[in-house]
Enzyme design. Sequence first.
Site, PDB file in Angstrom:
ATOM      1  CG  ASN A 277      43.893  36.572  34.640  1.00 36.73           C
ATOM      2  OD1 ASN A 277      43.435  35.571  35.200  1.00 36.73           O
ATOM      3  ND2 ASN A 277      43.328  37.136  33.573  1.00 36.73           N
ATOM      4  CD1 TRP A 278      48.818  32.909  37.744  1.00 42.92           C
ATOM      5  CD2 TRP A 278      48.388  31.248  39.185  1.00 42.92           C
ATOM      6  NE1 TRP A 278      49.891  32.800  38.578  1.00 42.92           N
ATOM      7  CE2 TRP A 278      49.666  31.783  39.482  1.00 42.92           C
ATOM      8  CE3 TRP A 278      47.917  30.200  39.973  1.00 42.92           C
ATOM      9  CZ2 TRP A 278      50.465  31.292  40.521  1.00 42.92           C
ATOM     10  CZ3 TRP A 278      48.697  29.711  41.008  1.00 42.92           C
ATOM     11  CH2 TRP A 278      49.961  30.250  41.279  1.00 42.92           C
ATOM     12  CE  LYS A 279      44.602  35.472  30.673  1.00 40.85           C
ATOM     13  NZ  LYS A 279      44.651  35.882  29.274  1.00 40.85           N
TER      14      LYS A 279
ATOM     15  N   GLY B 292      47.697  37.495  25.114  1.00 40.22           N
ATOM     16  CA  GLY B 292      48.176  36.170  24.747  1.00 40.22           C
ATOM     17  C   GLY B 292      48.771  36.071  23.356  1.00 40.22           C
TER      18      GLY B 292
ATOM     19  N   GLY C 243      49.100  37.779  32.350  1.00 39.70           N
ATOM     20  CA  GLY C 243      48.573  36.430  32.181  1.00 39.70           C
ATOM     21  C   GLY C 243      49.697  35.410  32.152  1.00 39.70           C
ATOM     22  N   GLY C 244      50.082  35.013  30.948  1.00 36.76           N
ATOM     23  CA  GLY C 244      51.048  33.923  30.777  1.00 36.76           C
ATOM     24  C   GLY C 244      52.311  34.063  31.604  1.00 36.76           C
TER      25      GLY C 244
ATOM     26  CD  GLU D 199      43.988  42.491  30.637  1.00 40.08           C
ATOM     27  OE1 GLU D 199      45.082  42.026  30.962  1.00 40.08           O
ATOM     28  OE2 GLU D 199      42.936  41.838  30.658  1.00 40.08           O
TER      29      GLU D 199
ATOM     30  CG  HIS E   6      39.936  38.921  31.337  1.00 40.79           C
ATOM     31  ND1 HIS E   6      39.961  38.294  30.113  1.00 40.79           N
ATOM     32  CD2 HIS E   6      41.222  39.205  31.653  1.00 40.79           C
ATOM     33  CE1 HIS E   6      41.221  38.197  29.720  1.00 40.79           C
ATOM     34  NE2 HIS E   6      42.003  38.741  30.628  1.00 40.79           N
TER      35      HIS E   6
ATOM     36  CD  GLU F 160      41.210  35.320  28.219  1.00 40.84           C
ATOM     37  OE1 GLU F 160      41.174  34.813  29.350  1.00 40.84           O
ATOM     38  OE2 GLU F 160      42.289  35.603  27.636  1.00 40.84           O
TER      39      GLU F 160
ATOM     40  CB  SER G 270      51.685  40.378  25.104  1.00 47.17           C
ATOM     41  OG  SER G 270      50.834  39.472  24.425  1.00 47.17           O
TER      42      SER G 270
HETATM   43  P1  PGA Z   1      48.622  37.793  28.768  1.00 41.61           P
HETATM   44  O1  PGA Z   1      47.177  37.954  29.437  1.00 41.61           O
HETATM   45  O2  PGA Z   1      49.607  38.484  29.671  1.00 41.61           O
HETATM   46  O3  PGA Z   1      48.851  36.308  28.692  1.00 41.61           O
HETATM   47  O4  PGA Z   1      48.559  38.449  27.429  1.00 41.61           O
HETATM   48  C1  PGA Z   1      46.812  39.133  30.088  1.00 41.61           C
HETATM   49  C2  PGA Z   1      45.381  39.045  30.570  1.00 41.61           C
HETATM   50  O5  PGA Z   1      44.527  38.542  29.830  1.00 41.61           O
HETATM   51  O6  PGA Z   1      45.063  39.478  31.695  1.00 41.61           O
END
Ligand code: PGA
Length: 252
Positions: free
Chosen positions: A10-12, A170, A230-231, A164, A93, A95, A209
């Site tokens: 997930n590149w956000k 994050g 994500g990251g 999640e 998600h 967010e 994470s």
């Molecule tokens: P993260 O994000 O791996 O950077 O914690 C995961 C996500 O929000 O899908």
Amino acid sequence: MANRPYIVGNWKMNGTRALLAEARAIDRGAARASGVQVAIAPPFTLVNPLAEAVQEITVGGQDCHVQAAGAYTGDISAAMLKDAGATFTIVGHSERRAMHGETDAVVLAKAQAALDAGLEVIVCVGETEAERDAGQAETVVCAQLQGSLPTGADIAAKVTVAYEPVWAIGTGRVPSVDDVSAMHRAIRARLIAIYGEDGAGVQILYGGSVNAGNAVELLSADEVGGALVGGASLTAESFLAIVVAAGGSASE
Ligand code: PGA
């Protein structure tokens, strides 16, 4: 049902066309890891360029609107994602739930819109730290599943769930393997309650994470069928290390 492990990046809101080089490298690595299903959900601007740049991995959106078209400035529909080369979209998600006020009902409508457009969906759920501290984590997650998952004949095969924990996204903090196992078992039970036998085949991803150092352990937890990353999905090196941990052999 023996699904391949499913590792989704997930590149956000990260990435310009410069990041297509990483996507190509991820694609080459995925080609050598045939035991793992690999996908990336880039920003909308990169869905089409990425879909045209890769061969092995699938490409998805990070969100979609509930309507197929109309006067919704700044939004994007599932049909547009499909037209651009996406085969799935993420919905719900945390967010989006937190920053855009998306309720379970909105997430459900988006998931339904995605399915109607011919996309598969990854429906995200997860508790906040306060909810976990209050002993409410499973109750919250099961209510989210009940309220956000589309139902109906032959739907389960098009649905993936991503668990999640909000406090793990994050932050570099992850739940214990025992906590991940307990939650994923609870999610599996709820999926079977919702979909009957078909609920046993729905893949449940862990997200929050995930990195090269913890992936093996997190992926070993009960009922974990992959990861939403994500990251660590933003470079081929860190993302392919997770793909390898999922059972592939991305390094030649
Ligand atoms: P993260 O994000 O791996 O950077 O914690 C995961 C996500 O929000 O899908």
